[in-house]
Design a protein around this motif. Structure first.
Motif, PDB file in Angstrom:
ATOM      1  N   ALA A  11      -4.286  -3.224  -4.448  1.00 20.40           N
ATOM      2  CA  ALA A  11      -2.854  -3.009  -4.209  1.00 20.40           C
ATOM      3  C   ALA A  11      -2.044  -4.072  -4.939  1.00 20.40           C
ATOM      4  O   ALA A  11      -2.518  -5.196  -5.143  1.00 20.40           O
ATOM      5  CB  ALA A  11      -2.550  -3.054  -2.723  1.00 20.40           C
ATOM      6  N   THR A  62       0.810  -1.212   0.000  1.00 20.68           N
ATOM      7  CA  THR A  62       0.000   0.000   0.000  1.00 20.68           C
ATOM      8  C   THR A  62       0.849   1.270   0.000  1.00 20.68           C
ATOM      9  O   THR A  62       0.316   2.354   0.190  1.00 20.68           O
ATOM     10  CB  THR A  62      -0.947   0.004   1.213  1.00 20.68           C
ATOM     11  N   TYR A 115      -7.397   1.606   1.599  1.00 18.74           N
ATOM     12  CA  TYR A 115      -6.954   1.447   0.223  1.00 18.74           C
ATOM     13  C   TYR A 115      -7.980   0.579  -0.479  1.00 18.74           C
ATOM     14  O   TYR A 115      -8.814  -0.057   0.172  1.00 18.74           O
ATOM     15  CB  TYR A 115      -5.546   0.826   0.156  1.00 18.74           C
TER      16      TYR A 115
END
Ligand code: MG
Length: 263
Positions: free
Chosen positions: A238, A136, A235
């Motif tokens: 990724a 990330t 997030y």
């Protein structure tokens, strides 16, 4: 008193009648009531062995090139070494970690790794690398499944091979000797986040190390920090990242890397 008893009896009698009627009227369960026919699971072709990619896998490294990988720092072409069907960490200054060009959410991953037979050092400085199940960064630690020589090499147990770094101690230690190939098979369930960035559902990792269960639907507390308490940071998707750890021991190698996205 009499009234109360007779009332109670009436209630009991009514209850039995209702139960009897319900039993009579409820259709008898049939086996086919619980048969499900759709959706039909997609037909795929398994690999010739459990290590070979099945037909619906994305092959991230087949031994030929690093086309699926870039530098984690600046996304320039990955500079690790490829020879004899194997990729090896390049510890030259400025090369660093590599990560996939593709981004993933939930997936199944297969990856094989080898500690060099002539490994030196001890503890965390003995074959340290890592598979970041979600990279990330930059600036974030991400979520690391530790790679280390854990064959007769003592270290903190939440940092040995098969550990979700500093969070998940492996259930057992099935490590092979340096010089032998080892495997991770991982099921990664990515964390999900609310619109305001707060955590909705945590990440989970299930890991088989050399075919042996070492993480059983392990719930992560956040990113796998080396220092401090783990925390989550929102997030969506990724890359998967491989670690070029700066220790002094010989660089480790990887081969046969494939992933199946879980929709
Ligand atoms: Mg590591």
């Amino acid at each position: 008193m009499h009234t109360r008893i007779s009332h109670a009896l009436t209630v009991a009698a009514l209850a039995s009648v209702v139960a009897l009627l319900a039993a009579q009227e409820a259709p008898k369960p049939k086996a086919e009531d619980t048969d499900v026919w759709e959706p039909v699971p997609p037909v795929i072709t398994p690999g010739a062995t459990n290590e070979d990619p099945p037909s619906d896998a994305i092959v991230l490294f087949d031994g030929k090139n690093l086309d699926e990988w870039v530098s984690a720092q600046d996304h320039t072409p990955a500079q690790w070494f490829v020879a004899n069907g194997v990729m090896t960490v390049n510890k030259a200054p400025g090369v660093g970690n590599i990560e996939t060009k593709r981004r993933f959410r939930d997936y199944q991953l297969h990856i094989e790794w080898k500690i060099p037979a002539d490994i030196t050092g001890s503890g965390q400085a003995r074959g340290n690398s890592g598979v970041f199940l979600a990279s990330t960064g930059p600036g974030d630690d991400g979520y690391e499944l530790q790679v280390l020589d854990s064959y007769n090499n003592s270290t903190y147990v939440n940092g040995q091979a098969g550990a979700i770094y500093k969070q998940g101690i492996p259930l057992v230690n099935p490590a092979r000797k340096p010089g032998e190939w080892q495997s991770y098979d991982v099921v990664w369930t990515a964390p999900t986040f609310n619109a305001d960035g707060s955590l909705k559902t945590p990440a989970y990792a299930t890991v088989f190390f050399n075919g042996v269960l070492v993480q059983n639907h392990f719930e992560l507390q956040g990113q796998t920090l080396n220092v401090g308490k783990p925390f989550y940071k929102a997030y969506d998707t990724a890359p998967i990242k491989l670690q070029a750890h700066g220790d002094k021991s010989e660089p480790i190698s990887f081969r046969n890397i494939w992933v199946r996205e879980l929709k």
